[in-house]
Design a protein around this motif. Structure first.
Motif, PDB file in Angstrom:
ATOM      1  N   VAL A  25       0.856  -1.189   0.000  1.00 35.32           N
ATOM      2  CA  VAL A  25       0.000   0.000   0.000  1.00 35.32           C
ATOM      3  C   VAL A  25       0.889   1.234   0.000  1.00 35.32           C
ATOM      4  N   ARG A  26       0.317   2.370  -0.326  1.00 38.00           N
ATOM      5  CA  ARG A  26       1.037   3.636  -0.195  1.00 38.00           C
ATOM      6  C   ARG A  26       0.485   4.388   1.010  1.00 38.00           C
ATOM      7  N   VAL A  27       1.389   4.859   1.834  1.00 35.95           N
ATOM      8  CA  VAL A  27       1.036   5.660   3.007  1.00 35.95           C
ATOM      9  C   VAL A  27       1.761   6.998   2.869  1.00 35.95           C
ATOM     10  N   GLU A  28       1.016   8.014   2.476  1.00 37.03           N
ATOM     11  CA  GLU A  28       1.595   9.343   2.238  1.00 37.03           C
ATOM     12  C   GLU A  28       2.776   9.263   1.267  1.00 37.03           C
ATOM     13  N   HIS A  29       4.016   9.527   1.727  1.00 39.02           N
ATOM     14  CA  HIS A  29       5.146   9.651   0.821  1.00 39.02           C
ATOM     15  C   HIS A  29       5.983   8.379   0.684  1.00 39.02           C
ATOM     16  N   PHE A  30       5.491   7.248   1.171  1.00 38.27           N
ATOM     17  CA  PHE A  30       6.265   6.002   1.107  1.00 38.27           C
ATOM     18  C   PHE A  30       5.325   4.803   0.991  1.00 38.27           C
ATOM     19  N   LYS A  31       5.909   3.645   0.750  1.00 35.76           N
ATOM     20  CA  LYS A  31       5.143   2.413   0.607  1.00 35.76           C
ATOM     21  C   LYS A  31       5.258   1.562   1.871  1.00 35.76           C
ATOM     22  N   ALA A  32       4.368   0.593   1.970  1.00 38.53           N
ATOM     23  CA  ALA A  32       4.395  -0.330   3.100  1.00 38.53           C
ATOM     24  C   ALA A  32       3.787  -1.656   2.671  1.00 38.53           C
ATOM     25  N   TYR A  33       4.198  -2.703   3.356  1.00 37.94           N
ATOM     26  CA  TYR A  33       3.609  -4.031   3.178  1.00 37.94           C
ATOM     27  C   TYR A  33       2.680  -4.273   4.350  1.00 37.94           C
ATOM     28  N   ILE A  34       1.456  -4.721   4.079  1.00 40.39           N
ATOM     29  CA  ILE A  34       0.497  -4.942   5.162  1.00 40.39           C
ATOM     30  C   ILE A  34      -0.121  -6.324   5.025  1.00 40.39           C
ATOM     31  N   SER A  35      -0.279  -6.970   6.157  1.00 36.35           N
ATOM     32  CA  SER A  35      -0.880  -8.293   6.213  1.00 36.35           C
ATOM     33  C   SER A  35      -1.985  -8.260   7.264  1.00 36.35           C
ATOM     34  N   ASN A  36      -3.152  -8.777   6.896  1.00 34.50           N
ATOM     35  CA  ASN A  36      -4.324  -8.671   7.768  1.00 34.50           C
ATOM     36  C   ASN A  36      -4.745 -10.022   8.326  1.00 34.50           C
ATOM     37  N   PRO A  37      -5.181 -10.046   9.569  1.00 34.81           N
ATOM     38  CA  PRO A  37      -5.708 -11.290  10.139  1.00 34.81           C
ATOM     39  C   PRO A  37      -7.071 -11.626   9.549  1.00 34.81           C
ATOM     40  N   THR A  38      -7.496 -12.859   9.726  1.00 35.13           N
ATOM     41  CA  THR A  38      -8.792 -13.273   9.172  1.00 35.13           C
ATOM     42  C   THR A  38      -9.953 -12.650   9.937  1.00 35.13           C
ATOM     43  N   ALA A  39      -9.786 -12.422  11.223  1.00 36.92           N
ATOM     44  CA  ALA A  39     -10.851 -11.834  12.038  1.00 36.92           C
ATOM     45  C   ALA A  39     -10.594 -10.352  12.259  1.00 36.92           C
ATOM     46  N   SER A  40     -11.665  -9.606  12.433  1.00 38.00           N
ATOM     47  CA  SER A  40     -11.550  -8.178  12.688  1.00 38.00           C
ATOM     48  C   SER A  40     -10.855  -7.933  14.030  1.00 38.00           C
ATOM     49  N   THR A  41     -10.014  -6.909  14.067  1.00 38.97           N
ATOM     50  CA  THR A  41      -9.288  -6.603  15.299  1.00 38.97           C
ATOM     51  C   THR A  41      -8.952  -5.127  15.360  1.00 38.97           C
ATOM     52  N   GLU A  42      -8.741  -4.641  16.572  1.00 39.37           N
ATOM     53  CA  GLU A  42      -8.282  -3.267  16.779  1.00 39.37           C
ATOM     54  C   GLU A  42      -6.818  -3.232  17.212  1.00 39.37           C
ATOM     55  N   LYS A  43      -6.141  -4.375  17.090  1.00 41.30           N
ATOM     56  CA  LYS A  43      -4.744  -4.478  17.488  1.00 41.30           C
ATOM     57  C   LYS A  43      -3.849  -4.497  16.250  1.00 41.30           C
ATOM     58  N   ALA A  44      -2.765  -3.752  16.314  1.00 45.75           N
ATOM     59  CA  ALA A  44      -1.855  -3.663  15.174  1.00 45.75           C
ATOM     60  C   ALA A  44      -0.414  -3.631  15.647  1.00 45.75           C
ATOM     61  N   VAL A  45       0.488  -4.049  14.764  1.00 44.65           N
ATOM     62  CA  VAL A  45       1.922  -4.025  15.044  1.00 44.65           C
ATOM     63  C   VAL A  45       2.650  -3.397  13.857  1.00 44.65           C
ATOM     64  N   ILE A  46       3.507  -2.450  14.155  1.00 45.58           N
ATOM     65  CA  ILE A  46       4.402  -1.880  13.145  1.00 45.58           C
ATOM     66  C   ILE A  46       5.673  -2.723  13.154  1.00 45.58           C
ATOM     67  N   LEU A  47       6.031  -3.253  12.007  1.00 46.81           N
ATOM     68  CA  LEU A  47       7.206  -4.103  11.878  1.00 46.81           C
ATOM     69  C   LEU A  47       8.303  -3.309  11.172  1.00 46.81           C
ATOM     70  N   ILE A  48       9.456  -3.165  11.828  1.00 49.34           N
ATOM     71  CA  ILE A  48      10.531  -2.350  11.264  1.00 49.34           C
ATOM     72  C   ILE A  48      11.647  -3.255  10.750  1.00 49.34           C
ATOM     73  N   ASN A 122      -9.049   1.412  12.133  1.00 45.47           N
ATOM     74  CA  ASN A 122      -9.606   1.652  13.461  1.00 45.47           C
ATOM     75  C   ASN A 122      -8.755   1.014  14.557  1.00 45.47           C
ATOM     76  N   ALA A 123      -7.445   0.993  14.337  1.00 45.63           N
ATOM     77  CA  ALA A 123      -6.534   0.399  15.325  1.00 45.63           C
ATOM     78  C   ALA A 123      -6.499   1.261  16.578  1.00 45.63           C
ATOM     79  N   LYS A 124      -6.646   0.628  17.719  1.00 44.04           N
ATOM     80  CA  LYS A 124      -6.671   1.336  18.991  1.00 44.04           C
ATOM     81  C   LYS A 124      -5.512   0.954  19.902  1.00 44.04           C
TER      82      LYS A 124
END
Length: 240
Positions: A25-48, A122-124
């Motif tokens: 995906v593109r996020v503002e001025h750079f790209k990112a790789y995103i992987s989503n779980p099968t179930a809906s969640t409000e938990k997220a992790v930034i992987l560096i 909607n990550a919280k």
């Protein structure tokens, strides 16, 4: 210490082939790789990522592993289009290359990722994991961003002058035989951490073992690779 001719032995560990499950995906001025779980969640992790960049198959595998365990996992290009280090590059130029890729100057991209995760998903509750170069970035972010509920720094080089005034729980993973991170550096963490933290050294392991060493190299290594991955997941599960 690492050999001066090779100041960061990040060629240790296999860079394996992997068919990724997420998407870019593109996020503002750079790209990112995103992987989503099968179930809906409000938990997220930034992987560096490490010095090999956000497109390294091994790093994307780790993002997919996080997604399989219930987290929105996003791996941004923190080099913002600059070339990552390549295995064929001349190690004598490494320190010069690194000057334009400061792991402590990523706030602009971090702000954009946090905004993206909140608005699009909607990550919280958000955490952060980083490997090598990214492990140093985790040190920085966990002292700067109180909204990051938990951090995991995987063989991130310690800066002895840092006081490590962490804002939230952080887990530090090291290999006993890591040539670039002398174990005496770990003492600075133990002296100055005020929040919940853990420092764990995995016997016999070298730099890159958590995400770049093939599980089948030898049975003993495989045990510690699996243990470290379980440990980092348990840390996230506890605090996010």
């Amino acid at each position: 210490m690492a050999n001066e001719a090779r100041p960061c032995p990040c060629d240790i560990g296999d860079r394996f082939e992997y068919g990724e499950l997420g998407h870019e995906v593109r996020v503002e001025h750079f790209k990112a790789y995103i992987s989503n779980p099968t179930a809906s969640t409000e938990k997220a992790v930034i992987l560096i990522h490490d010095i090999y960049g956000w497109q390294l198959p091994n790093t994307r595998y780790m993002a997919d592993m996080l997604a399989a365990n219930g987290y929105i996992a996003i791996c941004p290009d923190f080099y913002v289009g600059q070339e990552p280090w390549k295995p064929s590059d001349d190690w004598s130029t490494f320190n010069e290359w690194l000057k334009s890729r400061d792991a402590r100057k990523i706030n602009k991209e971090t702000d954009a990722i946090l905004k993206y995760l909140k608005q699009q998903y909607n990550a919280k509750r958000i955490g952060v994991i980083g490997f090598c170069w990214g492990g140093v970035a985790v040190h920085h972010l966990m002292m700067m961003y109180p909204e990051l509920k938990a951090g995991v720094s995987v063989y991130g080089k310690c800066k002895m002058q840092d006081r490590y005034n962490l804002l939230n729980p952080t887990f530090f993973i090291f290999g006993e035989k890591d040539e670039v991170i002398p174990l005496e550096q770990v003492s600075s963490l133990k002296q100055h951490c005020k929040v919940d933290y853990e420092v764990k050294v995995y016997p016999g392991q070298t730099h890159g073992f958590v995400h770049r060493k093939r599980d089948d190299i030898n049975p003993q290594d495989k045990l510690y690779i699996e243990e470290a991955r379980k440990d980092l997941l348990n840390w996230l599960n506890k605090y996010i």
